[in-house]
Design an enzyme around this catalytic site. Structure first.
Site, PDB file in Angstrom:
ATOM      1  N   MET A  32       0.852  -1.205   0.000  1.00 22.50           N
ATOM      2  CA  MET A  32       0.000   0.000   0.000  1.00 22.50           C
ATOM      3  C   MET A  32       0.882   1.247   0.000  1.00 22.50           C
ATOM      4  O   MET A  32       0.429   2.331   0.377  1.00 22.50           O
ATOM      5  CB  MET A  32      -0.943  -0.020   1.201  1.00 22.50           C
ATOM      6  N   GLY A  33       2.142   1.088  -0.375  1.00 24.23           N
ATOM      7  CA  GLY A  33       3.029   2.248  -0.480  1.00 24.23           C
ATOM      8  C   GLY A  33       3.578   2.689   0.859  1.00 24.23           C
ATOM      9  O   GLY A  33       3.543   1.933   1.831  1.00 24.23           O
ATOM     10  N   LEU A  35       6.704   3.142   1.408  1.00 23.80           N
ATOM     11  CA  LEU A  35       7.632   2.011   1.467  1.00 23.80           C
ATOM     12  C   LEU A  35       8.753   2.237   2.484  1.00 23.80           C
ATOM     13  O   LEU A  35       9.276   3.340   2.618  1.00 23.80           O
ATOM     14  CB  LEU A  35       8.230   1.761   0.078  1.00 23.80           C
ATOM     15  N   HIS A  39       9.343  -3.491   3.236  1.00 21.56           N
ATOM     16  CA  HIS A  39       8.875  -3.704   1.858  1.00 21.56           C
ATOM     17  C   HIS A  39      10.061  -4.033   0.939  1.00 21.56           C
ATOM     18  O   HIS A  39       9.973  -4.936   0.099  1.00 21.56           O
ATOM     19  CB  HIS A  39       8.194  -2.438   1.314  1.00 21.56           C
ATOM     20  N   GLY A 149       4.987 -10.281   3.921  1.00 15.89           N
ATOM     21  CA  GLY A 149       5.754 -10.222   5.159  1.00 15.89           C
ATOM     22  C   GLY A 149       5.100 -11.005   6.281  1.00 15.89           C
ATOM     23  O   GLY A 149       3.872 -10.999   6.420  1.00 15.89           O
ATOM     24  N   GLU A 150       5.941 -11.635   7.099  1.00 18.37           N
ATOM     25  CA  GLU A 150       5.435 -12.283   8.322  1.00 18.37           C
ATOM     26  C   GLU A 150       4.930 -11.249   9.313  1.00 18.37           C
ATOM     27  O   GLU A 150       4.211 -11.579  10.246  1.00 18.37           O
ATOM     28  CB  GLU A 150       6.549 -13.115   8.973  1.00 18.37           C
ATOM     29  N   ASP A 152       2.650  -9.268   8.956  1.00 22.71           N
ATOM     30  CA  ASP A 152       1.192  -9.424   8.953  1.00 22.71           C
ATOM     31  C   ASP A 152       0.907 -10.925   8.866  1.00 22.71           C
ATOM     32  O   ASP A 152       0.526 -11.448   7.814  1.00 22.71           O
ATOM     33  CB  ASP A 152       0.600  -8.662   7.767  1.00 22.71           C
ATOM     34  N   ILE A 178      11.132  -7.179   9.292  1.00 21.84           N
ATOM     35  CA  ILE A 178      12.289  -6.284   9.429  1.00 21.84           C
ATOM     36  C   ILE A 178      11.954  -5.255  10.512  1.00 21.84           C
ATOM     37  O   ILE A 178      10.848  -4.699  10.523  1.00 21.84           O
ATOM     38  CB  ILE A 178      12.598  -5.570   8.085  1.00 21.84           C
ATOM     39  N   SER A 188       4.314   1.174   7.737  1.00 23.18           N
ATOM     40  CA  SER A 188       3.960   2.487   7.183  1.00 23.18           C
ATOM     41  C   SER A 188       3.261   3.329   8.239  1.00 23.18           C
ATOM     42  O   SER A 188       3.396   4.548   8.273  1.00 23.18           O
ATOM     43  CB  SER A 188       3.047   2.319   5.974  1.00 23.18           C
TER      44      SER A 188
HETATM   45  P1  AMP Z   1       1.520  -2.946   3.483  1.00 25.57           P
HETATM   46  O1  AMP Z   1       2.067  -1.899   2.553  1.00 25.57           O
HETATM   47  O2  AMP Z   1       1.532  -2.533   4.910  1.00 25.57           O
HETATM   48  O3  AMP Z   1       0.207  -3.495   3.009  1.00 25.57           O
HETATM   49  O4  AMP Z   1       2.542  -4.161   3.400  1.00 25.57           O
HETATM   50  C1  AMP Z   1       2.889  -4.735   2.186  1.00 25.57           C
HETATM   51  C2  AMP Z   1       3.684  -5.980   2.429  1.00 25.57           C
HETATM   52  O5  AMP Z   1       4.868  -5.656   3.161  1.00 25.57           O
HETATM   53  C3  AMP Z   1       2.919  -7.012   3.265  1.00 25.57           C
HETATM   54  O6  AMP Z   1       3.204  -8.305   2.765  1.00 25.57           O
HETATM   55  C4  AMP Z   1       3.509  -6.806   4.639  1.00 25.57           C
HETATM   56  O7  AMP Z   1       3.438  -7.958   5.454  1.00 25.57           O
HETATM   57  C5  AMP Z   1       4.949  -6.491   4.284  1.00 25.57           C
HETATM   58  N1  AMP Z   1       5.608  -5.802   5.400  1.00 25.57           N
HETATM   59  C6  AMP Z   1       5.152  -4.711   6.063  1.00 25.57           C
HETATM   60  N2  AMP Z   1       5.995  -4.393   7.068  1.00 25.57           N
HETATM   61  C7  AMP Z   1       6.993  -5.307   7.031  1.00 25.57           C
HETATM   62  C8  AMP Z   1       8.165  -5.528   7.828  1.00 25.57           C
HETATM   63  N3  AMP Z   1       8.476  -4.746   8.854  1.00 25.57           N
HETATM   64  N4  AMP Z   1       8.958  -6.571   7.506  1.00 25.57           N
HETATM   65  C9  AMP Z   1       8.656  -7.392   6.470  1.00 25.57           C
HETATM   66  N5  AMP Z   1       7.571  -7.242   5.687  1.00 25.57           N
HETATM   67  C10 AMP Z   1       6.747  -6.215   5.963  1.00 25.57           C
END
Ligand code: AMP
Length: 281
Positions: A32-33, A35, A39, A149-150, A152, A178, A188
């Site tokens: 969802m940006g 970044l 990400h 990502g784990e 979520d 991370i 984000s």
């Molecule tokens: P989002 O933009 O929040 O929808 O996340 C997009 C992808 O990035 C999803 O698969 C999240 O699980 C992953 N993600 C978000 N934060 C982290 C993080 N800290 N470490 C690894 N993956 C992440």
């Protein structure tokens, strides 16, 4: 070199058709940006595992259960493109909403069971929104592999299940969380924290690590949860949605670590909902 930004499905389709015709594999990283390095770690994993990499950026209205949350969600497109520049991404798909939800769109993808608990219980409709958009992104990109990502963890389980159930032909790959140096999981939403709240935020991870230690030593989840919640409230958190020990595979609630288990939490700090999870087994 910055990656080409595609905003229309027709352009994405044309690009992917060329790759597929040459027998190249396609990896997708849905986001969802706003970044951050979390990400980017997914993008690097995709780069290592696939011939072509698509990053999608779409703030999906269907997965927000509050209009205010959707309006406040951070949007940093120019900076996102700059961060992706050096990573060798083949396309950044930033669809206009009607490319995902055209006029008259009325289909919902819903994964039962796994979505009844944790964030599913606290954010009604959230996982239907996630499952629906992920299904669209998988079919639109024709990806062979998708990187999640784990961080979520429940979302990762839901997406893995739906890809299998619907024979989408996508292998879902989970990547480790991370963290910032102080332990806070990158997110984000961390951009929404005030300077003061940002100082308190790592307490969530610390309280979880302490609870996990107690669990590994054979402790009961309910007693340890009470102590961890008290610690969070003392540290400035205003509420804890859940702080649960759950089985890794079906997310069943556990009282003790008697099979592969995960500790998952969602808690409120200064109006921002933070989530995190760690392995306990
Ligand atoms: P989002 O933009 O929040 O929808 O996340 C997009 C992808 O990035 C999803 O698969 C999240 O699980 C992953 N993600 C978000 N934060 C982290 C993080 N800290 N470490 C690894 N993956 C992440």
């Amino acid at each position: 070199m910055s990656a080409p930004i595609l905003r229309r499905l027709a352009d994405l389709r044309a690009e992917v058709a060329g790759w597929k015709a040459r027998g190249e594999s396609v990896g997708v990283v849905p986001t969802m940006g706003a970044l951050h390095d979390g990400h980017l770690s997914l993008v690097r994993a995709a780069r290592a595992g696939c011939d072509r990499v698509i990053v999608t950026i779409f703030v999906n209205p269907k997965q927000f259960n509050s209009p205010e949350d959707l309006a406040n969600y951070p949007r940093t497109e120019v900076e996102d493109a700059r961060r992706l520049g050096p990573l060798g991404v083949d396309a950044v798909y930033v669809p206009e909403p009607e490319q995902i939800y055209p006029q008259g769109f009325c289909t919902t993808v819903s994964v039962a069971g796994l979505t009844d608990v944790l964030c599913g219980a606290h954010r009604p409709g959230h996982f239907d929104g996630v499952a629906t958009v992920v299904t669209k992104l998988f079919t639109q990109t024709r990806a062979d592999r998708a990187y999640f990502g784990e961080k979520d963890f429940q979302q990762l389980q839901v997406v893995t299940r739906l890809a299998r159930d619907l024979d989408l032909g996508v292998e879902v790959i989970g990547c480790p969380t991370i963290r910032e140096e102080d332990g806070l999981a990158m997110s984000s939403r961390n951009l929404l924290l005030s300077d003061r709240a940002r100082v308190w935020a790592p307490e969530l991870h610390r309280a979880m690590e302490e609870m996990a230690e107690g669990l590994r030593a054979g402790g009961d989840a309910s007693a340890l949860r009470t102590a961890a919640e008290a610690r969070l409230l003392r540290a400035g958190f205003t509420g804890v949605d859940y702080l649960d020990l759950r089985a890794c595979d079906d997310l069943a609630l556990l009282e003790r670590v008697d099979r592969p288990a995960r500790l998952l939490a969602a808690a409120w700090l200064a109006g921002v909902r933070l989530i995190d999870n760690i392995s306990v087994s």
